[in-house]
Design an enzyme around this catalytic site. Structure first.
Site, PDB file in Angstrom:
ATOM      1  N   GLU A 100     -12.550   1.241  11.246  1.00 39.41           N
ATOM      2  CA  GLU A 100     -12.142  -0.320  11.253  1.00 39.41           C
ATOM      3  C   GLU A 100     -11.835  -0.784  12.826  1.00 39.41           C
ATOM      4  O   GLU A 100     -11.126   0.281  13.435  1.00 39.41           O
ATOM      5  CB  GLU A 100     -10.786  -0.229  10.703  1.00 39.41           C
ATOM      6  CG  GLU A 100     -10.793  -0.113   9.083  1.00 39.41           C
ATOM      7  CD  GLU A 100      -9.402  -0.124   8.340  1.00 39.41           C
ATOM      8  OE1 GLU A 100      -8.817  -1.083   8.860  1.00 39.41           O
ATOM      9  OE2 GLU A 100      -9.341   0.218   7.225  1.00 39.41           O
ATOM     10  N   ASN A 150      -6.519   6.359   2.905  1.00 35.36           N
ATOM     11  CA  ASN A 150      -6.874   5.198   3.596  1.00 35.36           C
ATOM     12  C   ASN A 150      -5.549   5.143   4.364  1.00 35.36           C
ATOM     13  O   ASN A 150      -4.397   4.994   3.999  1.00 35.36           O
ATOM     14  CB  ASN A 150      -7.105   3.878   2.912  1.00 35.36           C
ATOM     15  CG  ASN A 150      -7.318   2.887   3.986  1.00 35.36           C
ATOM     16  OD1 ASN A 150      -8.370   2.729   4.632  1.00 35.36           O
ATOM     17  ND2 ASN A 150      -6.150   2.062   4.443  1.00 35.36           N
ATOM     18  N   GLU A 151      -5.781   5.404   5.905  1.00 29.66           N
ATOM     19  CA  GLU A 151      -4.523   5.425   7.025  1.00 29.66           C
ATOM     20  C   GLU A 151      -3.291   6.135   6.193  1.00 29.66           C
ATOM     21  O   GLU A 151      -2.357   5.522   6.158  1.00 29.66           O
ATOM     22  CB  GLU A 151      -4.193   4.067   6.995  1.00 29.66           C
ATOM     23  CG  GLU A 151      -5.321   3.271   7.790  1.00 29.66           C
ATOM     24  CD  GLU A 151      -4.956   1.776   8.254  1.00 29.66           C
ATOM     25  OE1 GLU A 151      -5.547   1.292   9.281  1.00 29.66           O
ATOM     26  OE2 GLU A 151      -4.144   1.223   7.704  1.00 29.66           O
ATOM     27  N   ALA A 153      -5.195 -12.225   4.174  1.00 33.97           N
ATOM     28  CA  ALA A 153      -6.279 -13.281   3.989  1.00 33.97           C
ATOM     29  C   ALA A 153      -6.250 -14.052   5.407  1.00 33.97           C
ATOM     30  O   ALA A 153      -7.717 -14.420   5.720  1.00 33.97           O
ATOM     31  CB  ALA A 153      -5.559 -14.277   3.064  1.00 33.97           C
ATOM     32  N   PHE A 154      -5.613 -13.649   6.291  1.00 36.02           N
ATOM     33  CA  PHE A 154      -5.971 -14.311   7.766  1.00 36.02           C
ATOM     34  C   PHE A 154      -6.488 -13.163   8.755  1.00 36.02           C
ATOM     35  O   PHE A 154      -6.494 -13.583   9.735  1.00 36.02           O
ATOM     36  CB  PHE A 154      -4.504 -15.079   8.197  1.00 36.02           C
ATOM     37  CG  PHE A 154      -4.569 -16.354   7.589  1.00 36.02           C
ATOM     38  CD1 PHE A 154      -5.121 -17.471   7.725  1.00 36.02           C
ATOM     39  CD2 PHE A 154      -3.420 -16.553   6.691  1.00 36.02           C
ATOM     40  CE1 PHE A 154      -5.080 -18.776   7.297  1.00 36.02           C
ATOM     41  CE2 PHE A 154      -3.454 -17.775   5.876  1.00 36.02           C
ATOM     42  CZ  PHE A 154      -3.983 -18.790   6.381  1.00 36.02           C
ATOM     43  N   ARG A 166       0.903  -1.117   0.009  1.00 34.29           N
ATOM     44  CA  ARG A 166       0.021  -0.172  -0.077  1.00 34.29           C
ATOM     45  C   ARG A 166       0.700   1.221   0.062  1.00 34.29           C
ATOM     46  O   ARG A 166       1.936   1.354   0.492  1.00 34.29           O
ATOM     47  CB  ARG A 166      -0.815  -0.028   1.124  1.00 34.29           C
ATOM     48  CG  ARG A 166      -1.864  -1.199   1.306  1.00 34.29           C
ATOM     49  CD  ARG A 166      -2.915  -0.971   2.621  1.00 34.29           C
ATOM     50  NE  ARG A 166      -2.298  -1.376   3.636  1.00 34.29           N
ATOM     51  CZ  ARG A 166      -2.711  -1.170   4.727  1.00 34.29           C
ATOM     52  NH1 ARG A 166      -3.710  -0.370   4.977  1.00 34.29           N
ATOM     53  NH2 ARG A 166      -2.151  -1.258   5.883  1.00 34.29           N
TER      54      ARG A 166
END
Length: 719
Positions: free
Chosen positions: A320, A160-161, A369-370, A122
């Site tokens: 979030e 974002n952030e 994914a986790f 990112r």
């Protein structure tokens, strides 16, 4: 002085447009088309009423340069809107597409060693790159033109952030921008040389064209501290400028909808100077991820206390948090039974009117994914998703009861936080590199909770004059102006508690002379009625040396002790260093904690580090958490004839195992009491006023309520 934008809150697609916002980041572009209808069906089942959309979708919106495809996004937004789910639409610039990096590799950031920060994560772009900004603002304008009249898009989510991956950039673009920034800040080279102390190590600059970034200088070479501190400010300002450019590009075309961006405030991070950023959003938002271990709930409340102050008491937005475990920590613990609900409602208890998660559906691939989500890998027939549905119902109950727009009742004590002091404590040139301002704020916050009270956390830059007590834990950098504000606070009857490493430097990292603490040309020292000459630093690195030193009141210090050599005649010594270790370091009998009258108030000096439990002991000893009308004159900080009403740190005390907050309407007609169990054991709560509307993991009997582990009780009183 910066003017704060007018508070504007995004509407929901309810009949009234009101209610607690509930949902999360939604990434339908990660999934096949047939998943969309199933997602919306489950969202309706869970009570979801808002989603943040297209945060990382730049390459989906603009798959090739200049080719914009909105059809897929229109389809998703229309489906969501038809289900009464509002959209917080992102500017989609958090991650640029690979084609842009391939065509313009010059937008990639450079680290302090001169290495290119490659694409693939990112924010792999320079905030100061004119090329990147041109592409980003074009995308913003295209989005604004396309969605300006869309009734389902009720807010804009910028970036974002900001600063997650490009907080520190050492590119040539950054160097040119830093030189311009320095010239704007200082005006003349002479002023910069004075501020940076360039007489040391032959660092004098003859023009702003000679100003350098604090890049790697070889070996263990130390960066000039004021230069590094200005570089921290510069990085904050460059990203804030980028955010404002994106916001303004959209607002020029679509002025009618509120703007926000998600801050990153937890007591493990506070990336930007959010006291500045809060001025530039229409509503304040935060991404908060819980701290594993016993501090879980306390850390959440401490971070939220700062968020509520940044919002100036207005409702704020949890953009979030996690339903359970994340995947990016060394230890990724899951949440226990009840914590999904408890954490979410704890944010509401601290002033939030929006509860959102990252993310809606757990990714099947990719770096996160986790990371847990609202719909886990195991699907909707899971205890996690059932917990999400239970939370949605609870938030609907609170919305119907009128929680929205009520405000968190302020405490009587403000613990002051300064992003600049947090940055300064990271310097490798201090007496100890183990200082951490934000962690000290957290320890004092928890100390108040353990003493049966609650404090607010307020930015140093804001107005805290209305509090009765202020605490300055490791606020290492104090300007002359802020030191004067602190002294005026005490002169007007307030109680000031000053920590061991507070006021050692000014805003330019210059040391105040004449003894410690030297802030305000000695004003802070005079207010405290003490003078210290040296710092005594402990640590396990010193073999066969004492690891801790005891105090005469039973407390223990393990890191830093100030060698106080002068005490004013009217200073009262509350504790001294004692014992073999103190004698070994020639500190036996030296004042460790003192109190000094100043004007109508009192200044308490805590001249050594204390752990959380010792802070609690000290607060009880000072009696600053007792109701003001219960104090005798000799119990007051300073021990003099101080107006008792001005020395209290909290209006009431209660069972320290319970975190109790109050939200109330501005006209005083509605009040909500929130009770959260801080302990692992059941705790009885009696005397609850009002009608209980949420009793999560609670039991009731004829006397009152028992709050089990991870419980929360919410009661409403209407006048």
């Amino acid at each position: 002085m910066t003017t704060r934008r007018t508070f504007r809150w995004p509407s929901l697609l309810t009949e009234s447009g009101r209610g607690i916002a509930f949902g999360g980041d939604y990434n339908p572009d990660q999934w096949p088309e047939e998943t969309l209808d199933e997602d919306i069906r489950l969202m309706v089942q869970a009570g979801v009423n808002t989603v943040a959309l297209a945060i990382f979708s730049w390459d989906k919106i603009e798959p090739r340069e200049g080719e914009f495809t909105f059809e897929w996004l229109d389809h998703v937004i229309d489906k969501l809107g038809a289900a009464s789910i509002a959209v917080d639409l992102a500017s989609a610039t958090a991650t640029a597409p690979l084609w842009l990096y391939e065509r313009h590799p010059e937008v990639l950031p450079i680290d302090r060693y001169g290495h290119v920060v490659n694409a693939g994560s990112r924010q792999s772009w320079q905030p100061t790159s004119p090329v990147l900004k041109e592409y980003a603002l074009r995308l913003c304008r295209k989005l604004a033109e396309h969605y300006k009249d869309n009734p389902y898009v009720t807010a804009w989510h910028m970036g974002n952030e900001y600063g997650w991956n490009n907080r520190y950039d050492y590119s040539d673009n950054a160097l040119a921008a830093f030189r311009t920034w320095c010239e704007a800040k200082y005006g003349t080279v002479d002023a910069l040389n004075e501020a940076w102390g360039t007489a040391f190590w032959s660092q004098h600059v003859n023009s702003f064209d000679e100003v350098l970034l604090p890049r790697h200088m070889g070996g263990d070479s130390m960066v000039n501290p004021p230069q590094q501190l200005d570089y921290e400010r510069f990085g904050n300002d460059m990203l804030l400028d980028f955010y404002k450019a994106e916001r303004d590009a959209i607002e020029e075309i679509c002025p009618g909808k509120p703007f926000t961006t998600n801050f990153m405030v937890s007591t493990d991070q506070c990336t930007m100077d959010y006291a500045q950023w809060a001025n530039e959003v229409d509503f304040v938002s935060n991404d908060h991820y819980f701290h594993e271990g016993e501090s879980h709930l306390d850390e959440l409340a401490c971070s939220d206390a700062l968020m509520d102050s940044l919002a100036l008491g207005k409702p704020w937005y949890v953009m979030e948090h996690s339903t359970s475990a994340v995947q990016w920590k060394p230890l990724n613990t899951r949440k226990r039974a009840g914590e999904l609900m408890r954490d979410s409602l704890a944010h509401v208890a601290m002033g939030a009117d929006a509860i959102n998660f990252f993310q809606w559906r757990q990714s099947a691939s990719g770096a996160e994914a986790f990371h847990s989500a609202m719909v886990p890998h195991a699907g909707s027939d899971t205890k996690l998703f059932r917990g999400v549905c239970e939370l949605g119902a609870a938030l609907k109950t609170l919305s119907d009861a009128g929680v929205q727009d009520t405000e968190l009742k302020r405490a009587d004590t403000a613990i002051l936080f300064s992003a600049e002091s947090e940055w300064a404590t990271r310097s490798e040139t201090l007496p100890s590199m183990k200082l951490n301002h934000w962690h000290d704020v957290r320890d004092w916050y928890r100390g108040y909770l353990d003493a049966g009270a609650r404090a607010d956390v307020v930015p140093l830059a804001y107005d805290w004059s209305g509090y009765q007590t202020i605490v300055l834990p490791t606020v290492i950098a104090l300007s002359d102006e802020d030191t004067r504000r602190i002294a005026d606070f005490a002169e007007n009857g307030g109680t000031v508690i000053v920590g061991y490493a507070t006021g050692l430097i000014d805003e330019h990292f210059h040391i105040g002379l004449g003894g410690y603490p030297g802030a305000g040309n000695g004003l802070l020292r005079d207010m405290l009625g003490i003078r210290s000459e040296e710092f005594n630093i402990l640590g396990e690195e010193a073999e066969d040396e004492p690891a801790e030193i005891g105090l005469s009141n039973g407390l223990t210090t393990r890191l830093w002790q100030n060698d106080v050599t002068s005490v004013a005649p009217d200073t009262r010594v509350l504790a001294t260093y004692v014992g073999t270790a103190a004698a070994d370091w020639e500190l036996d009998g030296v004042p460790a904690i003192t109190s000094h009258p100043h004007g109508q108030g009192a200044a308490i000096y805590v001249g050594c580090d204390l752990g959380r439990h010792d802070i609690t002991h000290l607060l009880k000893e000072l009696n600053t958490t007792a109701p003001s009308d219960e104090r005798a004159p000799d119990q007051r900080p300073g021990g003099g004839e101080i107006n008792a009403a001005t020395t209290t740190a909290a209006a009431t005390t209660h069972d320290p195992r319970i975190l109790h907050t109050i939200r109330q309407s501005s006209d005083g007609t509605i009040r909500f009491d929130f009770y959260l169990n801080r302990s692992k054991q059941p705790v009885a709560v009696n005397g609850v006023e009002g009608d209980p509307i949420i009793a999560h993991r609670c039991e009731t009997d004829a006397v009152g309520y028992t709050l089990n582990r991870n419980a929360i009780l919410i009661a409403k009183t209407s006048c």
